[in-house]
Write a protein that holds these residues in place. Sequence first.
Motif, mmCIF file in Angstrom:
data_model
loop_
_atom_site.group_PDB
_atom_site.id
_atom_site.type_symbol
_atom_site.label_atom_id
_atom_site.label_comp_id
_atom_site.label_asym_id
_atom_site.label_seq_id
_atom_site.Cartn_x
_atom_site.Cartn_y
_atom_site.Cartn_z
ATOM 1 N N HIS A 11 77.579 86.486 130.839
ATOM 2 C CA HIS A 11 76.885 85.902 131.977
ATOM 3 C C HIS A 11 77.386 86.502 133.286
ATOM 4 C CE1 HIS A 11 74.888 82.878 134.276
ATOM 5 N NE2 HIS A 11 76.003 82.379 134.746
ATOM 6 N N ASP A 13 78.311 86.401 137.116
ATOM 7 C CA ASP A 13 78.607 85.564 138.264
ATOM 8 C C ASP A 13 79.650 86.260 139.121
ATOM 9 O OD1 ASP A 13 81.091 85.087 137.197
ATOM 10 O OD2 ASP A 13 80.724 82.990 136.718
ATOM 11 N N HIS A 136 72.478 81.436 128.602
ATOM 12 C CA HIS A 136 73.646 81.459 129.482
ATOM 13 C C HIS A 136 74.636 82.550 129.105
ATOM 14 C CE1 HIS A 136 74.228 78.548 126.213
ATOM 15 N NE2 HIS A 136 75.507 78.859 126.233
ATOM 16 N N PRO A 185 79.635 71.932 130.373
ATOM 17 C CA PRO A 185 78.495 72.313 131.207
ATOM 18 C C PRO A 185 77.295 72.717 130.351
ATOM 19 C CG PRO A 185 80.513 73.278 132.044
ATOM 20 C CD PRO A 185 80.855 72.666 130.715
ATOM 21 N N ARG A 186 76.135 72.255 130.770
ATOM 22 C CA ARG A 186 74.862 72.458 130.082
ATOM 23 C C ARG A 186 74.707 71.587 128.844
ATOM 24 N NH1 ARG A 186 76.839 77.392 131.241
ATOM 25 N NH2 ARG A 186 77.588 77.509 129.104
ATOM 26 N N SER A 191 74.534 67.966 134.253
ATOM 27 C CA SER A 191 75.189 69.272 134.364
ATOM 28 C C SER A 191 74.228 70.395 134.017
ATOM 29 C CB SER A 191 76.413 69.321 133.447
ATOM 30 O OG SER A 191 77.374 68.379 133.848
ATOM 31 N N TRP A 192 73.355 70.155 133.037
ATOM 32 C CA TRP A 192 72.383 71.186 132.657
ATOM 33 C C TRP A 192 71.498 71.546 133.840
ATOM 34 C CZ3 TRP A 192 67.036 71.064 132.807
ATOM 35 C CH2 TRP A 192 66.414 72.209 132.303
ATOM 36 N N THR A 194 72.105 71.318 137.017
ATOM 37 C CA THR A 194 72.879 72.066 138.017
ATOM 38 C C THR A 194 73.179 73.482 137.541
ATOM 39 O OG1 THR A 194 73.894 70.025 138.806
ATOM 40 C CG2 THR A 194 75.013 72.084 139.351
ATOM 41 N N GLU A 195 73.652 73.599 136.305
ATOM 42 C CA GLU A 195 74.032 74.910 135.776
ATOM 43 C C GLU A 195 72.839 75.858 135.705
ATOM 44 O OE1 GLU A 195 77.046 76.226 134.695
ATOM 45 O OE2 GLU A 195 77.978 74.496 135.672
ATOM 46 N N THR A 196 71.705 75.379 135.222
ATOM 47 C CA THR A 196 70.551 76.273 135.096
ATOM 48 C C THR A 196 69.930 76.577 136.453
ATOM 49 O OG1 THR A 196 69.092 74.389 134.590
ATOM 50 C CG2 THR A 196 70.036 75.604 132.729
ATOM 51 N N ARG A 198 71.558 77.295 138.958
ATOM 52 C CA ARG A 198 72.375 78.373 139.519
ATOM 53 C C ARG A 198 72.238 79.678 138.743
ATOM 54 N NH1 ARG A 198 77.010 74.450 140.567
ATOM 55 N NH2 ARG A 198 77.798 75.045 138.518
#
Length: 284
Positions: A11, A13, A136, A185-186, A191-192, A194-196, A198
């Motif tokens: 991933h 970042d 992810h 996370p996810r 959380s899913w 928010t994570e997706t 981003r």
Amino acid sequence: MTGTDHRTGHHRDATRGHAPTGQVPAQDERRLHSSSFGRAAVAYAEHRPDYAHAAVHWALEAAPGPRVLDLGAGTGKLTATLVALGHQVVAVEPDPAMLAELRGTLPDVRALEGSAEAIPLPDGSVDAVVSGNAMHWFDMTAAGPEIARVLAPGGVLAGLWNVFDDGVDWVAGLAEVTGPAAIGPRDVPGSWRTETARMHLPASGGADAWFDSPEQAEFPHGQRRTADSLVATLATKAGVLVMPEQEREALLAATRTYLAARPETGDGEFILPMLTSVLRVRRM
């Protein structure tokens, strides 16, 4: 924006710098986690859930045709759902052990070794690309153009994740007991989202504009489990697979103790409350 197994990639970042002394760099940690599934391919095939049919319908409702690529297909959990719904499916998976399980379970599906960053298909050859609990892991810097390349004009890219419904009290308690190694996370709806949100998708407006703005949706789902089979399911999570053996066994033992003490899960079969969460975009 979520193979050799990077379960199709690592991933992208901003955490590419050096980690503090004694810690594994974030990108190396992702590689370690994403390459952990092959060792548990048989258990993964047995215990991981399928995907809510309504979620798959929503993911693909705007696709211009029936040709679907399941990318990072694993042992074929999403592939089987796509086949059952009548789509023309090709599966691509980087891990040989996972791919062998898929081929054994779904011998009539065309299943190829490959990754999101190097898809072994011609240009414009599919109407949709989907990914079940795998997007992810993709390096979208490389995977974005590759996915866009194999998609027909107007084609759909959709990631699907099965998440635990922590709006249910005992599921929220389970997440506290297991910690992020098993339910991280996810893995829960908030959380899913928010994570997706981003995740890096090459969206309209930039030099690498391939896709339009992403949409998210969630669909009720559930999996019939016993305490033992739920523990076995959690044991296939990447964060658990990479734990030292003693630490892993302690976590799974604590999970068994918690499930045995809960009236919802302590005796016989129960339904594990889940959601199938979907992130979708269209090819520009």
